[in-house]
Motif scaffolding. Structure first.
Motif, short mmCIF file in Angstrom:
data_model
loop_
_atom_site.label_atom_id
_atom_site.label_comp_id
_atom_site.label_asym_id
_atom_site.label_seq_id
_atom_site.Cartn_x
_atom_site.Cartn_y
_atom_site.Cartn_z
N LYS A 51 14.72 12.52 -15.85
CA LYS A 51 14.92 13.77 -16.62
C LYS A 51 14.13 14.93 -16.01
O LYS A 51 14.45 16.08 -16.21
N HIS A 52 13.10 14.56 -15.27
CA HIS A 52 12.23 15.60 -14.68
C HIS A 52 11.76 15.09 -13.32
O HIS A 52 12.10 13.96 -12.93
N ALA A 53 10.98 15.87 -12.60
CA ALA A 53 10.48 15.42 -11.29
C ALA A 53 9.54 14.23 -11.48
O ALA A 53 8.69 14.23 -12.37
N VAL A 54 9.73 13.22 -10.66
CA VAL A 54 8.87 12.01 -10.74
C VAL A 54 8.26 11.75 -9.37
O VAL A 54 8.67 12.33 -8.36
N GLN B 114 0.85 -1.20 0.00
CA GLN B 114 0.00 0.00 0.00
C GLN B 114 0.88 1.24 0.00
O GLN B 114 1.80 1.35 0.81
N PRO B 115 0.59 2.21 -0.91
CA PRO B 115 1.34 3.47 -0.84
C PRO B 115 0.88 4.25 0.40
O PRO B 115 -0.31 4.42 0.61
N ILE B 116 1.83 4.69 1.22
CA ILE B 116 1.43 5.42 2.43
C ILE B 116 1.78 6.91 2.35
O ILE B 116 1.28 7.70 3.11
N TYR B 117 2.66 7.26 1.41
CA TYR B 117 2.98 8.68 1.22
C TYR B 117 3.66 8.85 -0.14
O TYR B 117 4.50 8.04 -0.51
N SER B 118 3.25 9.87 -0.87
CA SER B 118 3.88 10.14 -2.17
C SER B 118 4.26 11.61 -2.28
O SER B 118 3.57 12.47 -1.75
N THR B 119 5.34 11.85 -2.98
CA THR B 119 5.77 13.23 -3.23
C THR B 119 6.43 13.25 -4.61
O THR B 119 6.54 12.21 -5.26
N ARG B 120 6.83 14.44 -5.05
CA ARG B 120 7.52 14.51 -6.34
C ARG B 120 8.92 15.09 -6.14
O ARG B 120 9.12 16.00 -5.35
N ALA B 121 9.89 14.49 -6.83
CA ALA B 121 11.26 14.96 -6.67
C ALA B 121 12.09 14.54 -7.89
O ALA B 121 11.71 13.64 -8.64
#
Length: 194
Positions: free
Chosen positions: A30-33, A5-12
């Protein structure tokens, strides 16, 4: 990944240390994922996963001895000995970096507790004789008490070593049991000496 289960997501922006120099960062996206924390409930493990398209650019299992280090206001890194690399993440803001670091600390602590629990289970499984200490002690207590009365009628010098001939039993006795045992013995011994 059905059970995770995903419990936290962010972009970086994701980087990995150059395996040759171990100093330079190589961008792996190449870019934020999206970078996500996943919890696998069947194996009780936490992982950081990031996909760039269909390719996993981060797949890192969090262990109790890992640490996440903020190296600047928007950049942080951690070493993954299993993957034999160091991951770096560049965030768009200090706030996102702080959130990611907090989540890392939470997962690391949870991993530590899970590890301790699994070690306890292993210890219990390997020593079944200690699972029911009450059964071991109770039949021994009455005869030991009466022997003591005969040995030293005054009951002046009753010591804990007299109470339990077996040191293992002694260590398993809780403080309350010991103090009660003492009192009962003195009573019993006074009765004997009368």
């Amino acid at each position: 990944m059905g059970r995770e289960q995903p419990i936290y997501s962010t972009r970086a922006h994701v980087f990995q240390i150059d395996p040759n120099t171990k100093k330079n960062w190589m961008p792996t996206s190449k870019h934020a994922v999206t970078v996500s924390y996943f919890y696998d409930s069947t194996r009780n493990v936490y992982r950081i996963i990031s996909l760039d398209g269909s390719k996993a650019i981060i797949n890192s299992t969090i262990t109790p001895n890992m640490s996440f280090t903020k190296t600047s206001q928007k950049f942080g890194q951690w070493a993954d000995s299993r993957a034999n690399t160091v991951y770096g993440l560049g965030f768009s803001s200090e706030h996102h970096l702080a959130k990611f670091a907090d989540k890392f600390a939470e997962c690391k602590e949870a991993a530590r507790l899970a590890k301790e629990k699994s070690l306890e289970k292993m210890e219990l499984a390997s020593s079944p004789s200690q699972e029911s200490p009450a059964d071991i002690h109770s039949p021994l207590t009455p005869p030991v008490t009466s022997d003591l009365c005969r040995v030293n009628g005054t009951g002046d010098d009753v010591t804990l070593s007299d109470v339990s001939p077996n040191s293992e039993l002694q260590s398993d006795l809780s403080p309350t049991t010991q103090s009660l045992g003492h009192r009962d013995m003195f009573k019993a011994c006074q009765v004997c000496s009368l």
